[in-house]
Design an enzyme around this catalytic site. Sequence first.
Site, mmCIF file in Angstrom:
data_model
loop_
_atom_site.group_PDB
_atom_site.id
_atom_site.type_symbol
_atom_site.label_atom_id
_atom_site.label_comp_id
_atom_site.label_asym_id
_atom_site.label_seq_id
_atom_site.Cartn_x
_atom_site.Cartn_y
_atom_site.Cartn_z
ATOM 1 N N GLY A 10 0.816 -1.208 0.000
ATOM 2 C CA GLY A 10 0.000 0.000 0.000
ATOM 3 C C GLY A 10 0.846 1.252 0.000
ATOM 4 N N GLY A 11 2.038 1.154 -0.548
ATOM 5 C CA GLY A 11 2.977 2.269 -0.514
ATOM 6 C C GLY A 11 2.552 3.473 -1.330
ATOM 7 C CB ALA A 12 0.698 3.888 -4.457
ATOM 8 N NE ARG A 14 -5.666 11.081 0.588
ATOM 9 C CZ ARG A 14 -6.655 10.479 -0.048
ATOM 10 N NH1 ARG A 14 -6.987 9.242 0.278
ATOM 11 N NH2 ARG A 14 -7.331 11.087 -1.003
ATOM 12 C CB THR A 67 -10.407 -0.197 8.566
ATOM 13 O OG1 THR A 67 -10.489 0.795 7.527
ATOM 14 C CG2 THR A 67 -9.490 0.314 9.668
ATOM 15 C CB SER A 89 -4.449 -1.046 15.563
ATOM 16 O OG SER A 89 -5.198 0.002 16.148
ATOM 17 C CG ASN A 91 -5.850 5.677 15.023
ATOM 18 O OD1 ASN A 91 -4.681 5.896 15.326
ATOM 19 N ND2 ASN A 91 -6.680 6.645 14.692
ATOM 20 C CG HIS A 121 -11.755 10.500 9.561
ATOM 21 N ND1 HIS A 121 -12.467 9.971 10.610
ATOM 22 C CD2 HIS A 121 -10.460 10.127 9.771
ATOM 23 C CE1 HIS A 121 -11.648 9.303 11.409
ATOM 24 N NE2 HIS A 121 -10.434 9.392 10.928
ATOM 25 C CE LYS A 125 -11.943 6.727 8.234
ATOM 26 N NZ LYS A 125 -10.856 5.855 7.760
ATOM 27 N N GLY A 131 -12.660 3.104 11.397
ATOM 28 C CA GLY A 131 -12.178 1.964 12.176
ATOM 29 C C GLY A 131 -11.810 2.365 13.588
#
Length: 236
Positions: A10-12, A14, A67, A89, A91, A121, A125, A131
Amino acid sequence: MDKMRIALLGGAGRMGRAIKALADCQDFPPREDGAADVLIDFSSPEGTAEAAAYCQEHGIPLVTGTTGLDDDQQAAVREASRHVPIVQSGNMSLGIALLQRLVAEAARSLEGFDIEILETHHRYKKDSPSGTALLLGEAAARARGTALSEAARFERHGRDDERRAEEIGFAVRRGGGVYGEHDVSFLGEGETVSLSHTALGRDAFARGALAAARWVIGKEPGLYGMGAVLGLDPER
């Protein structure tokens, strides 16, 4: 360990970009010329299930903040946690981990107080409630000896029935560029107690994820929360 070898799924996104700004990461799956010490996942529910299976197969600890997992995807995470240590988690903020503990203490101590959770948020989102809001609701529900699935109330529009004493209400706001605000209110007959957390940037979550990655390396297999990283709770 002076330097972790981190694989990032998921490096691309945020959160992925925020983690990359703080640490040297390689994309998932790890390059053949360098095995990873830990995998950090901020991808999608499908990606998390894939990451869990990969970590189980290769004996790599996992830190995931994704999440929205369904029952089968969560089952894949739990199965992998029987073989490798996993921190999961909704968060990764260290402050939210502490807030969970405080919410549980308040829920136990303030018997008869109504519980309401408000979260805000940014406009982008997708999941609602967040989550994090659900984590806080779960902490309150467990402290009162019930399941969140039984206590949660997500909608009041058009209803004319009275509030159930045991319910935990959720309210959601979306807009602007708000990183994350969570407020848990305990409303009594003559007083109100509020516990809140405001994220000032994604660095808070990225730093928490990296702290979890450092902590999880070398731990016994199991499914851990951020409370364990802070030394508050042994496991989820």
